[in-house]
Enzyme design. Structure first.
Site: not given
Ligand SMILES: [Zn+2]
Length: 389
Positions: A154, A191, A193, A279
């Site tokens: 991120h 991931d 996200h 995740d």
């Molecule tokens: Zn994540």
């Protein structure tokens, strides 16, 4: 027949990454929305804890120590230098992070806090990703897995976001290009996200392809639309596959088979990097991937690395906050990297229903206890009886 231990795997781990210990009670820097965030945190029914904590790494280490994998060995890392970090981050961002050394504070409203050991931990995390690509590009291991903490995908060129300070996978990709003779690099981000920071950094780069499966907006960070394909010379080398919540093995593996495999054949990478978050596992509640799903994904990326880039494959840990699925997920992936066979993922419960069906199958076909049960030659035998509404 593949055997665990056939392939050499290097795991990069370093205790300095345990010294990043953010605390939600830490103050914001002046003018950084402290009051607003305090109001939000105080209004929650259950106290929010910082999910990206040192226990993540110790859970993985304990799991690996309890059940060692043949072919896997572990090394420590050196902190990334300012020059290495400066290939993907602005000097203003590096100055801002440096100013936080030794302090307790929040860097950003977007869940990024520091403790006195955090800056060194972040430098070691980026250095671990560099060590992983060094090992596979110099032939010291067939694959490498950097257990990076804090995570990185991120982090944008000029901003820390979502638990991330430096974009570890991007730092590793830039290092491989500048120092190790790798021209084209494929980054696969599995991931749950979207890797917004990685996408930003390589948005206009034709030499780095990002393939990213993630839970679709408005899920955090809200980016990664299908139509976002890069720009300028990099148009076509950003490949987003947004998925609805609850998507599982079959959806992700379909994306890998139908999109990633031809994309890799078209791009012809010299090195494959994985932003490996866990995740997406069903215990983490974002998506619905199983351990067998992670194993199958690993087998595909390993096959792609063998096919296109002499096996050069490096993984960089991203998210994963449920300690059981994080540690077991990493263990599962390492077993496949070490040469283990990946089991075929099946819809959960199907094997149990098949066994139950076998168990019950003689119960309802003879000595019918109900006088109105259809006889064996009735057309209802193979269908549901009509229902009175
Ligand atoms: Zn994540």
């Amino acid at each position: 027949m593949p055997v665990i231990g056939d392939r050499s795997v290097l795991v990069i781990n370093d205790d300095r990454m345990m010294n990043h210990q953010p605390d939600i009670q830490d103050p914001f820097l002046p003018g950084r929305l402290d009051r607003r965030v305090r109001e939000i945190l105080n209004g929650l029914a259950v106290q929010w804890r910082y999910p990206e904590h040192p226990g993540r790494l110790s859970a993985i280490t304990q799991r690996l120590n309890a059940d060692p994998i043949p072919g896997v060995h572990v090394e420590t890392a050196e902190p990334a230098t300012r020059e290495q970090l400066g290939r993907v981050h602005t000097s203003a961002h590096l100055r801002e992070i440096e100013r936080m050394r030794g302090k307790h504070a929040w860097l950003d409203v977007d869940t990024t806090a520091v403790s006195p050991g955090s800056i060194e931990a972040a430098e070691v995390a980026a250095g671990a990703a560099i060590a992983a690509v060094e090992a596979v590009c110099k032939g010291r291991a067939q694959s490498a897995f950097a257990l990076c903490r804090p995570p990185g995908h991120h982090a944008e060129p000029a901003r820390s976001r979502g638990f991330c300070f430096f974009n570890n996978v991007a730092v590793a990709a830039a290092h491989a290009q500048q120092e190790l003779g790798m021209e084209r690099i494929l980054i696969i981000d599995w991931d749950a996200h979207h890797g917004n920071g990685t996408q930003d950094i390589f948005w206009a780069s034709p030499d780095v392809m990002l393939f990213d499966t993630h839970r679709a907006a408005p899920f955090y960070p809200g980016s990664g639309r299908l139509e976002d394909v890069g720009a300028g010379l990099g148009e076509g080398t950003t490949v987003n596959v947004p998925l609805p919540g609850g998507s599982g093995d079959q959806a992700i593996l379909m994306a890998f088979r139908e999109i990633l495999i031809p994309a890799a054949a078209w791009f012809q990478p010299d090195l494959i990097l994985i932003s490996a978050g866990f995740d997406a596992h069903r215990l983490d509640l974002c998506l619905n991937v199983s351990y067998e799903g992670f194993a199958a994904m690993t087998e595909i990326v390993q096959t792609l690395a063998d096919r296109h880039c002499e096996g050069r494959l490096a993984l960089v840990l991203e998210g994963g906050y449920h300690l059981e699925s994080l540690s077991q997920g990493v263990h599962t992936v390492l077993q496949v990297l070490a040469g283990g066979e990946a089991p075929t993922p099946e819809e959960i419960g199907l094997a149990e229903v098949a066994a139950a069906s076998e168990f019950h199958k003689t119960a309802f076909i003879s000595d019918a206890p109900y006088s109105d049960a259809p006889s064996s030659d009735s057309p209802l035998t193979d269908a549901h009886p009509p229902t009175q509404l």
